[in-house]
Design a protein around this motif. Structure first.
Motif, PDB file in Angstrom:
ATOM      1  N   GLU A  85       0.826  -1.207   0.000  1.00 20.29           N
ATOM      2  CA  GLU A  85       0.000   0.000   0.000  1.00 20.29           C
ATOM      3  C   GLU A  85       0.858   1.255   0.000  1.00 20.29           C
ATOM      4  O   GLU A  85       0.573   2.216  -0.720  1.00 20.29           O
ATOM      5  CB  GLU A  85      -0.941  -0.001   1.214  1.00 20.29           C
ATOM      6  CG  GLU A  85      -2.025  -1.063   1.172  1.00 20.29           C
ATOM      7  CD  GLU A  85      -1.493  -2.429   1.577  1.00 20.29           C
ATOM      8  OE1 GLU A  85      -0.299  -2.505   1.951  1.00 20.29           O
ATOM      9  OE2 GLU A  85      -2.257  -3.416   1.494  1.00 20.29           O
ATOM     10  N   LEU A  86       1.926   1.255   0.811  1.00 21.51           N
ATOM     11  CA  LEU A  86       2.811   2.422   0.862  1.00 21.51           C
ATOM     12  C   LEU A  86       3.556   2.599  -0.452  1.00 21.51           C
ATOM     13  O   LEU A  86       3.748   3.722  -0.933  1.00 21.51           O
ATOM     14  CB  LEU A  86       3.797   2.255   2.022  1.00 21.51           C
ATOM     15  CG  LEU A  86       4.729   3.447   2.289  1.00 21.51           C
ATOM     16  CD1 LEU A  86       3.917   4.704   2.574  1.00 21.51           C
ATOM     17  CD2 LEU A  86       5.674   3.134   3.442  1.00 21.51           C
ATOM     18  N   ARG A  87       3.986   1.492  -1.073  1.00 25.30           N
ATOM     19  CA  ARG A  87       4.664   1.578  -2.369  1.00 25.30           C
ATOM     20  C   ARG A  87       3.719   2.142  -3.441  1.00 25.30           C
ATOM     21  O   ARG A  87       4.130   2.920  -4.306  1.00 25.30           O
ATOM     22  CB  ARG A  87       5.176   0.208  -2.780  1.00 25.30           C
ATOM     23  CG  ARG A  87       5.967   0.193  -4.099  1.00 25.30           C
ATOM     24  CD  ARG A  87       6.487  -1.203  -4.387  1.00 25.30           C
ATOM     25  NE  ARG A  87       7.434  -1.626  -3.380  1.00 25.30           N
ATOM     26  CZ  ARG A  87       8.733  -1.329  -3.401  1.00 25.30           C
ATOM     27  NH1 ARG A  87       9.218  -0.596  -4.401  1.00 25.30           N
ATOM     28  NH2 ARG A  87       9.536  -1.741  -2.448  1.00 25.30           N
ATOM     29  N   LEU A  88       2.451   1.755  -3.366  1.00 32.18           N
ATOM     30  CA  LEU A  88       1.480   2.253  -4.328  1.00 32.18           C
ATOM     31  C   LEU A  88       1.294   3.764  -4.179  1.00 32.18           C
ATOM     32  O   LEU A  88       1.186   4.493  -5.184  1.00 32.18           O
ATOM     33  CB  LEU A  88       0.143   1.532  -4.126  1.00 32.18           C
ATOM     34  CG  LEU A  88      -0.952   1.809  -5.158  1.00 32.18           C
ATOM     35  CD1 LEU A  88      -0.491   1.390  -6.553  1.00 32.18           C
ATOM     36  CD2 LEU A  88      -2.244   1.096  -4.781  1.00 32.18           C
ATOM     37  N   VAL A  89       1.280   4.251  -2.948  1.00 28.19           N
ATOM     38  CA  VAL A  89       1.158   5.696  -2.710  1.00 28.19           C
ATOM     39  C   VAL A  89       2.364   6.424  -3.286  1.00 28.19           C
ATOM     40  O   VAL A  89       2.229   7.475  -3.929  1.00 28.19           O
ATOM     41  CB  VAL A  89       1.013   5.975  -1.202  1.00 28.19           C
ATOM     42  CG1 VAL A  89       1.106   7.473  -0.928  1.00 28.19           C
ATOM     43  CG2 VAL A  89      -0.314   5.437  -0.688  1.00 28.19           C
ATOM     44  N   MET A  90       3.563   5.881  -3.054  1.00 30.05           N
ATOM     45  CA  MET A  90       4.777   6.502  -3.574  1.00 30.05           C
ATOM     46  C   MET A  90       4.764   6.555  -5.096  1.00 30.05           C
ATOM     47  O   MET A  90       5.170   7.552  -5.706  1.00 30.05           O
ATOM     48  CB  MET A  90       6.011   5.741  -3.076  1.00 30.05           C
ATOM     49  CG  MET A  90       6.246   5.833  -1.591  1.00 30.05           C
ATOM     50  SD  MET A  90       6.550   7.544  -1.061  1.00 30.05           S
ATOM     51  CE  MET A  90       6.626   7.332   0.716  1.00 30.05           C
ATOM     52  N   ARG A  91       4.291   5.481  -5.733  1.00 34.19           N
ATOM     53  CA  ARG A  91       4.223   5.475  -7.188  1.00 34.19           C
ATOM     54  C   ARG A  91       3.235   6.517  -7.701  1.00 34.19           C
ATOM     55  O   ARG A  91       3.490   7.191  -8.706  1.00 34.19           O
ATOM     56  CB  ARG A  91       3.823   4.086  -7.677  1.00 34.19           C
ATOM     57  CG  ARG A  91       4.939   3.054  -7.554  1.00 34.19           C
ATOM     58  CD  ARG A  91       4.479   1.703  -8.063  1.00 34.19           C
ATOM     59  NE  ARG A  91       5.561   0.716  -8.012  1.00 34.19           N
ATOM     60  CZ  ARG A  91       5.416  -0.565  -8.330  1.00 34.19           C
ATOM     61  NH1 ARG A  91       4.222  -1.021  -8.716  1.00 34.19           N
ATOM     62  NH2 ARG A  91       6.439  -1.386  -8.261  1.00 34.19           N
ATOM     63  N   HIS A  92       2.113   6.663  -7.027  1.00 32.76           N
ATOM     64  CA  HIS A  92       1.137   7.683  -7.420  1.00 32.76           C
ATOM     65  C   HIS A  92       1.746   9.083  -7.324  1.00 32.76           C
ATOM     66  O   HIS A  92       1.530   9.930  -8.202  1.00 32.76           O
ATOM     67  CB  HIS A  92      -0.111   7.592  -6.543  1.00 32.76           C
ATOM     68  CG  HIS A  92      -1.030   6.475  -6.920  1.00 32.76           C
ATOM     69  ND1 HIS A  92      -1.310   6.155  -8.227  1.00 32.76           N
ATOM     70  CD2 HIS A  92      -1.744   5.597  -6.159  1.00 32.76           C
ATOM     71  CE1 HIS A  92      -2.146   5.142  -8.261  1.00 32.76           C
ATOM     72  NE2 HIS A  92      -2.431   4.781  -7.011  1.00 32.76           N
ATOM     73  N   ILE A  93       2.504   9.320  -6.259  1.00 29.65           N
ATOM     74  CA  ILE A  93       3.153  10.631  -6.094  1.00 29.65           C
ATOM     75  C   ILE A  93       4.159  10.867  -7.212  1.00 29.65           C
ATOM     76  O   ILE A  93       4.237  11.963  -7.781  1.00 29.65           O
ATOM     77  CB  ILE A  93       3.839  10.717  -4.713  1.00 29.65           C
ATOM     78  CG1 ILE A  93       2.791  10.665  -3.591  1.00 29.65           C
ATOM     79  CG2 ILE A  93       4.649  12.012  -4.605  1.00 29.65           C
ATOM     80  CD1 ILE A  93       3.385  10.629  -2.205  1.00 29.65           C
ATOM     81  N   CYS A  94       4.919   9.835  -7.578  1.00 25.04           N
ATOM     82  CA  CYS A  94       5.887   9.968  -8.677  1.00 25.04           C
ATOM     83  C   CYS A  94       5.183  10.289  -9.988  1.00 25.04           C
ATOM     84  O   CYS A  94       5.622  11.170 -10.741  1.00 25.04           O
ATOM     85  CB  CYS A  94       6.687   8.677  -8.816  1.00 25.04           C
ATOM     86  SG  CYS A  94       7.978   8.451  -7.598  1.00 25.04           S
ATOM     87  N   ILE A  95       4.098   9.580 -10.269  1.00 27.00           N
ATOM     88  CA  ILE A  95       3.371   9.815 -11.523  1.00 27.00           C
ATOM     89  C   ILE A  95       2.817  11.233 -11.565  1.00 27.00           C
ATOM     90  O   ILE A  95       2.881  11.910 -12.596  1.00 27.00           O
ATOM     91  CB  ILE A  95       2.247   8.774 -11.675  1.00 27.00           C
ATOM     92  CG1 ILE A  95       2.847   7.388 -11.864  1.00 27.00           C
ATOM     93  CG2 ILE A  95       1.342   9.128 -12.848  1.00 27.00           C
ATOM     94  CD1 ILE A  95       1.823   6.271 -11.887  1.00 27.00           C
ATOM     95  N   ILE A  96       2.277  11.703 -10.447  1.00 27.78           N
ATOM     96  CA  ILE A  96       1.724  13.062 -10.402  1.00 27.78           C
ATOM     97  C   ILE A  96       2.823  14.097 -10.642  1.00 27.78           C
ATOM     98  O   ILE A  96       2.648  15.057 -11.407  1.00 27.78           O
ATOM     99  CB  ILE A  96       1.025  13.306  -9.048  1.00 27.78           C
ATOM    100  CG1 ILE A  96      -0.246  12.448  -8.955  1.00 27.78           C
ATOM    101  CG2 ILE A  96       0.672  14.778  -8.879  1.00 27.78           C
ATOM    102  CD1 ILE A  96      -0.894  12.490  -7.595  1.00 27.78           C
ATOM    103  N   LEU A  97       3.983  13.902 -10.019  1.00 28.67           N
ATOM    104  CA  LEU A  97       5.101  14.836 -10.219  1.00 28.67           C
ATOM    105  C   LEU A  97       5.568  14.830 -11.671  1.00 28.67           C
ATOM    106  O   LEU A  97       5.855  15.888 -12.245  1.00 28.67           O
ATOM    107  CB  LEU A  97       6.257  14.469  -9.287  1.00 28.67           C
ATOM    108  CG  LEU A  97       6.059  14.755  -7.797  1.00 28.67           C
ATOM    109  CD1 LEU A  97       7.254  14.255  -6.993  1.00 28.67           C
ATOM    110  CD2 LEU A  97       5.856  16.245  -7.548  1.00 28.67           C
ATOM    111  N   VAL A  98       5.627  13.661 -12.278  1.00 29.30           N
ATOM    112  CA  VAL A  98       6.052  13.565 -13.680  1.00 29.30           C
ATOM    113  C   VAL A  98       5.044  14.265 -14.590  1.00 29.30           C
ATOM    114  O   VAL A  98       5.420  14.995 -15.525  1.00 29.30           O
ATOM    115  CB  VAL A  98       6.236  12.095 -14.091  1.00 29.30           C
ATOM    116  CG1 VAL A  98       6.439  11.978 -15.597  1.00 29.30           C
ATOM    117  CG2 VAL A  98       7.422  11.490 -13.357  1.00 29.30           C
ATOM    118  N   LEU A  99       3.747  14.073 -14.335  1.00 30.40           N
ATOM    119  CA  LEU A  99       2.725  14.734 -15.151  1.00 30.40           C
ATOM    120  C   LEU A  99       2.808  16.252 -15.010  1.00 30.40           C
ATOM    121  O   LEU A  99       2.663  16.980 -16.002  1.00 30.40           O
ATOM    122  CB  LEU A  99       1.335  14.238 -14.738  1.00 30.40           C
ATOM    123  CG  LEU A  99       0.990  12.791 -15.117  1.00 30.40           C
ATOM    124  CD1 LEU A  99      -0.347  12.389 -14.531  1.00 30.40           C
ATOM    125  CD2 LEU A  99       0.984  12.619 -16.634  1.00 30.40           C
TER     126      LEU A  99
END
Length: 283
Positions: A85-99
């Protein structure tokens, strides 16, 4: 046990040290690449065929240091052991920053394009650049919302219906705006050209977002809608090297025949004394 407690217990000093090395390596490589792209961009002229390469390199080289540090930090964290769950949150944050960064790249590229092309149509380019930025950030916002789990299908459908209604209500204005964009890109004429449209002739003084203004030979200003111009047959004299003019002259009825016979020679002699003019024939 909370996610953070499990995170700290599953990782040793070696794990954190490896993550720190990844962060440091990522920051150094990205900053070096940023500096390299800036150098390559400055070596490309702002006009000619290389302008698009310069815009691309400058837009990417404008990547903020904050973004580089955040992405490097998150990349290092993702190398550690953590709950799903924590890894999924981190990935979402990375995707948002990239966008967000992609939106910044596109916005920077659009601004550079408008800046390098301000010799003419500056007003049209400024408005078109704003419209493109709104479109880019709108798409980025929808992607971010979709990444956060928001169902954007209904929202997009509503925007589509609303867009159709607005387009129908502003059909004439939108037609002139897109016509201005077409004039700007295709360049059938530019400011300063002498053109003829229908029965009107004059010098193009200003190409606006909705209308084009021409100063006629008699001095008055003629205003055309851009959509009307693209539908008309335009005669542009800018590329013309020579202009043929047919002159009709009359003589008195009692002119002696000996003088009438000499008229072609008289006219030819007069034209030879004028610079940048040549006589095609006298009949």
């Amino acid at each position: 046990m909370s996610y953070l407690q499990e995170f700290w217990q599953n990782n040793t000093f070696i794990h954190f040290l490896s993550a720190a090395v990844v962060v440091l390596f990522f920051v150094i490589v990205m900053l070096a690449l940023r500096h390299f792209l800036r150098g390559r961009a400055s070596a490309i002229p702002q006009d000619g065929a290389g302008v698009w390469s310069r815009i691309l390199l400058e837009a990417i080289a404008a990547t903020s240091v904050t973004f580089i540090i955040l992405i490097a930090f998150l990349s290092g964290i993702l190398t550690l052991l953590m709950p799903r769950e924590l890894r999924l949150v981190m990935r979402h944050i990375c995707i948002i920053l990239v966008l967000i960064q992609i939106g910044i790249w596109f916005g920077k590229g659009i601004s550079l394009w408008a800046e390098y092309r301000t010799t003419s149509h500056s007003g049209s380019r400024a408005v078109i650049a704003i419209l493109f930025k709104i479109l880019v950030w709108g798409v980025a916002l929808l992607l971010i919302m979709d990444n956060l789990g928001v169902n954007v299908t209904t929202l997009v459908a509503s925007l589509g219906i609303g867009g159709i209604a607005v387009a129908l209500a502003t059909q004439s204005i939108l037609g002139d705006i897109f016509a201005s964009l077409s004039i700007m890109l295709d360049k059938p004429f530019v400011e300063g050209d002498f053109i003829t449209v229908d029965q009107s002739s004059g010098v193009v003084r200003r190409i606006g977002l909705k209308t084009t203004r021409i100063t006629s030979l008699s001095g008055e200003e003629i205003v055309f809608s851009n959509a009307h111009l693209l539908k008309s047959r335009i005669h542009n004299y800018r590329m013309m090297k020579q202009r043929q003019v047919v002159l009709t002259m009359g003589v008195a009825a009692d002119t002696p025949q000996t003088v009438v016979i000499r008229i072609p020679d008289i006219v030819s002699t007069a034209f030879r004394q004028v610079d940048s003019v040549f006589l095609d024939g006298v009949h």
